[in-house]
Design a protein around this motif. Structure first.
Motif, PDB file in Angstrom:
ATOM      1  N   ASP A 108       0.810  -1.223   0.000  1.00 17.94           N
ATOM      2  CA  ASP A 108       0.000   0.000   0.000  1.00 17.94           C
ATOM      3  C   ASP A 108       0.841   1.269   0.000  1.00 17.94           C
ATOM      4  O   ASP A 108       0.454   2.283   0.564  1.00 17.94           O
ATOM      5  CB  ASP A 108      -0.995  -0.006   1.173  1.00 17.94           C
ATOM      6  CG  ASP A 108      -2.183   0.902   0.920  1.00 17.94           C
ATOM      7  OD1 ASP A 108      -2.539   1.099  -0.261  1.00 17.94           O
ATOM      8  OD2 ASP A 108      -2.741   1.441   1.897  1.00 17.94           O
ATOM      9  N   LEU A 109       2.005   1.214  -0.634  1.00 17.15           N
ATOM     10  CA  LEU A 109       2.856   2.393  -0.810  1.00 17.15           C
ATOM     11  C   LEU A 109       2.558   2.951  -2.201  1.00 17.15           C
ATOM     12  O   LEU A 109       3.294   2.730  -3.159  1.00 17.15           O
ATOM     13  CB  LEU A 109       4.334   2.029  -0.641  1.00 17.15           C
ATOM     14  CG  LEU A 109       4.720   1.601   0.771  1.00 17.15           C
ATOM     15  CD1 LEU A 109       6.124   1.023   0.800  1.00 17.15           C
ATOM     16  CD2 LEU A 109       4.590   2.768   1.734  1.00 17.15           C
ATOM     17  N   THR A 110       1.468   3.666  -2.296  1.00 11.71           N
ATOM     18  CA  THR A 110       0.941   4.088  -3.593  1.00 11.71           C
ATOM     19  C   THR A 110       1.546   5.392  -4.104  1.00 11.71           C
ATOM     20  O   THR A 110       1.136   5.886  -5.149  1.00 11.71           O
ATOM     21  CB  THR A 110      -0.588   4.213  -3.536  1.00 11.71           C
ATOM     22  OG1 THR A 110      -0.932   5.130  -2.490  1.00 11.71           O
ATOM     23  CG2 THR A 110      -1.223   2.858  -3.271  1.00 11.71           C
ATOM     24  N   GLY A 111       2.503   5.948  -3.391  1.00 12.60           N
ATOM     25  CA  GLY A 111       3.188   7.136  -3.890  1.00 12.60           C
ATOM     26  C   GLY A 111       3.943   6.844  -5.167  1.00 12.60           C
ATOM     27  O   GLY A 111       3.999   7.674  -6.069  1.00 12.60           O
ATOM     28  N   CYS A 114       8.846   6.063 -18.690  1.00 16.83           N
ATOM     29  CA  CYS A 114       8.386   7.367 -18.205  1.00 16.83           C
ATOM     30  C   CYS A 114       9.021   7.791 -16.883  1.00 16.83           C
ATOM     31  O   CYS A 114       9.039   8.972 -16.563  1.00 16.83           O
ATOM     32  CB  CYS A 114       6.867   7.389 -18.082  1.00 16.83           C
ATOM     33  SG  CYS A 114       6.206   6.423 -16.702  1.00 16.83           S
ATOM     34  N   GLY A 115       9.514   6.864 -16.084  1.00 18.77           N
ATOM     35  CA  GLY A 115      10.163   7.197 -14.822  1.00 18.77           C
ATOM     36  C   GLY A 115       9.233   7.438 -13.654  1.00 18.77           C
ATOM     37  O   GLY A 115       9.689   7.723 -12.553  1.00 18.77           O
ATOM     38  N   ALA A 116       7.917   7.327 -13.848  1.00 22.15           N
ATOM     39  CA  ALA A 116       6.979   7.575 -12.750  1.00 22.15           C
ATOM     40  C   ALA A 116       7.157   6.580 -11.598  1.00 22.15           C
ATOM     41  O   ALA A 116       6.826   6.881 -10.455  1.00 22.15           O
ATOM     42  CB  ALA A 116       5.533   7.526 -13.252  1.00 22.15           C
ATOM     43  N   CYS A 117       7.715   5.421 -11.893  1.00 23.99           N
ATOM     44  CA  CYS A 117       7.880   4.371 -10.889  1.00 23.99           C
ATOM     45  C   CYS A 117       9.257   4.365 -10.234  1.00 23.99           C
ATOM     46  O   CYS A 117       9.590   3.428  -9.501  1.00 23.99           O
ATOM     47  CB  CYS A 117       7.619   3.011 -11.528  1.00 23.99           C
ATOM     48  SG  CYS A 117       8.871   2.573 -12.762  1.00 23.99           S
ATOM     49  N   GLU A 122       7.598   7.918  -0.071  1.00 19.04           N
ATOM     50  CA  GLU A 122       7.112   7.990   1.313  1.00 19.04           C
ATOM     51  C   GLU A 122       8.258   7.981   2.323  1.00 19.04           C
ATOM     52  O   GLU A 122       8.090   8.447   3.442  1.00 19.04           O
ATOM     53  CB  GLU A 122       6.165   6.810   1.628  1.00 19.04           C
ATOM     54  CG  GLU A 122       4.839   6.843   0.906  1.00 19.04           C
ATOM     55  CD  GLU A 122       4.850   6.084  -0.418  1.00 19.04           C
ATOM     56  OE1 GLU A 122       3.758   5.817  -0.938  1.00 19.04           O
ATOM     57  OE2 GLU A 122       5.948   5.763  -0.942  1.00 19.04           O
ATOM     58  N   GLY A 123       9.411   7.467   1.919  1.00 18.85           N
ATOM     59  CA  GLY A 123      10.552   7.376   2.817  1.00 18.85           C
ATOM     60  C   GLY A 123      11.576   8.485   2.660  1.00 18.85           C
ATOM     61  O   GLY A 123      12.546   8.535   3.418  1.00 18.85           O
ATOM     62  N   LEU A 124      11.386   9.371   1.692  1.00 23.21           N
ATOM     63  CA  LEU A 124      12.380  10.424   1.471  1.00 23.21           C
ATOM     64  C   LEU A 124      12.525  11.352   2.666  1.00 23.21           C
ATOM     65  O   LEU A 124      13.628  11.794   2.973  1.00 23.21           O
ATOM     66  CB  LEU A 124      12.043  11.252   0.227  1.00 23.21           C
ATOM     67  CG  LEU A 124      12.316  10.600  -1.113  1.00 23.21           C
ATOM     68  CD1 LEU A 124      12.006  11.574  -2.233  1.00 23.21           C
ATOM     69  CD2 LEU A 124      13.734  10.089  -1.218  1.00 23.21           C
TER      70      LEU A 124
END
Length: 174
Positions: A45-48, A58-61, A89-91
């Motif tokens: 559930d880390l949907t960021g 595209c690099g979105a992932c 989420e961890g940045l």
């Protein structure tokens, strides 16, 4: 880890792996074909981390694996057994200054420079920016642009993204 001469894996087989995700060690069971992206989004559930093209274009992932940027849609989770994964989420944890849980400097710079519009590409842009800085190869605006060329922004915020990265990189050298 599977070896070349290993027996074939059954379709219903789940393999045990251990990942440290955003600083938390996790023991997981995954099928051999589960991508890191699908593991993060669907199981944890880390949907960021976004699923954009699902083809690595595209690099979105983009996430960080042991501090290096990777396209999570092209990476099988079992290949990263034992790795440290950082998602958007961890940045903030990487930028934590004295227990303040402050945003990572790149996150602050993206806000300051308005380096996002719709925000869909922003998580991948942020993780890629941190990976770029970890690599230490980009020293000019042109080199930053080239190193970030794998991260697409449909809204065209590229100038602001480069401004944000450059700002953080200059601040890091002061």
């Amino acid at each position: 880890m599977l070896l070349e001469n290993s027996p074939p894996v059954r379709a219903d087989t789940a393999l045990d792996i251990t990942l440290t995700i955003n600083g938390q060690r996790r023991a997981l069971k995954v099928t051999p074909w589960t991508t890191l992206l699908d593991l993060l989004r669907e199981k944890l559930d880390l949907t960021g981390t976004k699923k954009g093209c699902d083809h690595g274009q595209c690099g979105a992932c983009t996430v960080l694996v042991n501090g290096t940027r990777v396209n999570a849609c092209l990476t099988l989770a079992v290949m990263k057994d034992g790795a440290e994964i950082t998602t958007v989420e961890g940045l903030a944890g990487l930028g934590d200054r004295g227990g303040s849980n402050a945003l990572h400097p790149i996150q602050e710079a993206f806000i300051e420079h308005d380096a996002f519009q719709c925000g869909y590409c922003t998580p991948g842009q942020l993780c890629s920016s941190v990976g770029l800085m970890n690599e230490g190869h980009a020293h000019s605006r042109e080199e930053i642009r080239e190193a970030m060329s794998g991260n697409l922004c449909r809204c065209g915020a590229y100038t602001n993204i480069v401004d944000a990265i450059e700002d953080v990189m200059q601040g890091a050298t002061r």
